[in-house]
Design a protein around this motif. Structure first.
Motif, short mmCIF file in Angstrom:
data_model
loop_
_atom_site.label_atom_id
_atom_site.label_comp_id
_atom_site.label_asym_id
_atom_site.label_seq_id
_atom_site.Cartn_x
_atom_site.Cartn_y
_atom_site.Cartn_z
N VAL A 1 0.87 -1.17 0.00
CA VAL A 1 0.00 0.00 0.00
C VAL A 1 0.92 1.23 0.00
CG1 VAL A 1 -1.61 1.36 1.40
CG2 VAL A 1 -1.93 -1.11 1.16
N ILE A 2 0.57 2.22 -0.81
CA ILE A 2 1.36 3.44 -0.89
C ILE A 2 0.53 4.62 -0.41
CG2 ILE A 2 2.68 4.99 -2.36
CD1 ILE A 2 3.94 2.23 -2.02
N GLY A 3 1.15 5.44 0.41
CA GLY A 3 0.48 6.63 0.90
C GLY A 3 1.28 7.88 0.58
N TRP A 4 0.57 8.96 0.41
CA TRP A 4 1.17 10.29 0.32
C TRP A 4 0.81 11.05 1.60
CZ3 TRP A 4 4.67 12.12 -3.02
CH2 TRP A 4 4.82 11.49 -4.26
N PHE A 5 1.80 11.68 2.17
CA PHE A 5 1.63 12.45 3.39
C PHE A 5 2.22 13.83 3.15
CE2 PHE A 5 0.25 9.13 6.30
CZ PHE A 5 0.59 7.99 5.58
N THR B 1 -5.55 13.38 -7.20
CA THR B 1 -5.80 12.03 -7.66
C THR B 1 -4.53 11.20 -7.51
OG1 THR B 1 -7.40 12.82 -9.30
CG2 THR B 1 -6.54 10.59 -9.59
N ILE B 2 -4.66 10.08 -6.83
CA ILE B 2 -3.54 9.16 -6.67
C ILE B 2 -3.67 8.03 -7.68
CG2 ILE B 2 -4.68 7.73 -4.91
CD1 ILE B 2 -1.95 7.49 -3.50
N SER B 3 -2.55 7.60 -8.21
CA SER B 3 -2.56 6.48 -9.16
C SER B 3 -1.22 5.76 -9.06
CB SER B 3 -2.80 6.97 -10.59
OG SER B 3 -1.75 7.84 -10.99
N ARG B 4 -1.17 4.59 -9.61
CA ARG B 4 0.07 3.83 -9.58
C ARG B 4 0.26 3.09 -10.88
NH1 ARG B 4 -0.10 0.35 -4.43
NH2 ARG B 4 1.93 -0.35 -5.18
N ASP B 5 1.51 2.92 -11.26
CA ASP B 5 1.89 2.13 -12.41
C ASP B 5 2.91 1.11 -11.90
OD1 ASP B 5 2.90 1.03 -14.73
OD2 ASP B 5 2.92 2.94 -15.82
N ASN B 6 2.42 -0.05 -11.55
CA ASN B 6 3.30 -1.07 -10.96
C ASN B 6 4.37 -1.53 -11.94
OD1 ASN B 6 2.10 -0.95 -8.43
ND2 ASN B 6 0.73 -2.67 -8.82
N GLY C 1 -2.00 12.49 6.59
CA GLY C 1 -2.25 11.68 5.42
C GLY C 1 -3.02 12.46 4.37
N VAL C 2 -2.57 12.39 3.15
CA VAL C 2 -3.22 13.07 2.03
C VAL C 2 -4.04 12.09 1.21
CG1 VAL C 2 -2.82 14.35 -0.11
CG2 VAL C 2 -1.42 14.82 1.92
N SER C 3 -3.40 10.97 0.85
CA SER C 3 -4.07 9.99 0.01
C SER C 3 -3.32 8.67 0.11
CB SER C 3 -4.09 10.47 -1.45
OG SER C 3 -4.76 9.55 -2.27
N CYS C 4 -4.01 7.58 -0.18
CA CYS C 4 -3.36 6.28 -0.22
C CYS C 4 -4.04 5.40 -1.26
CB CYS C 4 -3.32 5.61 1.14
SG CYS C 4 -4.85 5.70 2.08
#
Length: 126
Positions: free
Chosen positions: A33-37, A69-74, A47-50
């Motif tokens: 799990v990734i979070g932005w703080f 908007t949070i997103s991920r590119d694994n 915490g901003v987003s996860c």
């Protein structure tokens, strides 16, 4: 050992946009799990987003809902935070963090994270 590096911060005028990136090395991000703080001077880290490990679930702080908007590119081992309609109160150092336990229900709590980046400064000012 997982290493996280944030980039994309800078100075932007109110109403502007920035996209932060969190690039990982050492291990693959798809198990975390990734979070932005963020942390402003004199304030606690918040915490901003996860985002869940597969990217199917996200959470946002009320203060940024509808703007970030949070997103991920694994495949690229990278997580992003698109920040629009920025406000002066968004000014802070922004950190990304990785949570090995995948306790998504607790993903807004800094203590649940195992790895942290060094942070990137975001300043919103005219």
């Amino acid at each position: 050992q997982l290493r996280l590096v944030e980039s994309g911060g800078g100075l932007v005028q109110p109403g502007g946009s920035l996209r932060l990136s969190c690039a990982a090395s050492g291990l693959t991000l798809d198990s975390y799990v990734i979070g932005w703080f963020r942390q402003a001077p004199g304030k606690e880290r918040e915490g901003v987003s996860c985002i869940s490990s597969a990217g199917g679930s996200t959470k946002y702080a009320d203060s940024v809902k509808g703007r970030f908007t949070i997103s991920r590119d694994n495949a690229k081992n990278t997580v992003y935070l698109q920040m629009n309609s920025l406000k002066p109160e968004d000014t802070a150092v922004y950190y990304c963090a990785a949570q090995a336990s995948r306790l998504f229900s607790l993903c807004t709590l800094p203590l649940t994270y195992d790895y942290w980046g060094q942070g990137t400064q975001v300043t919103v000012s005219s």
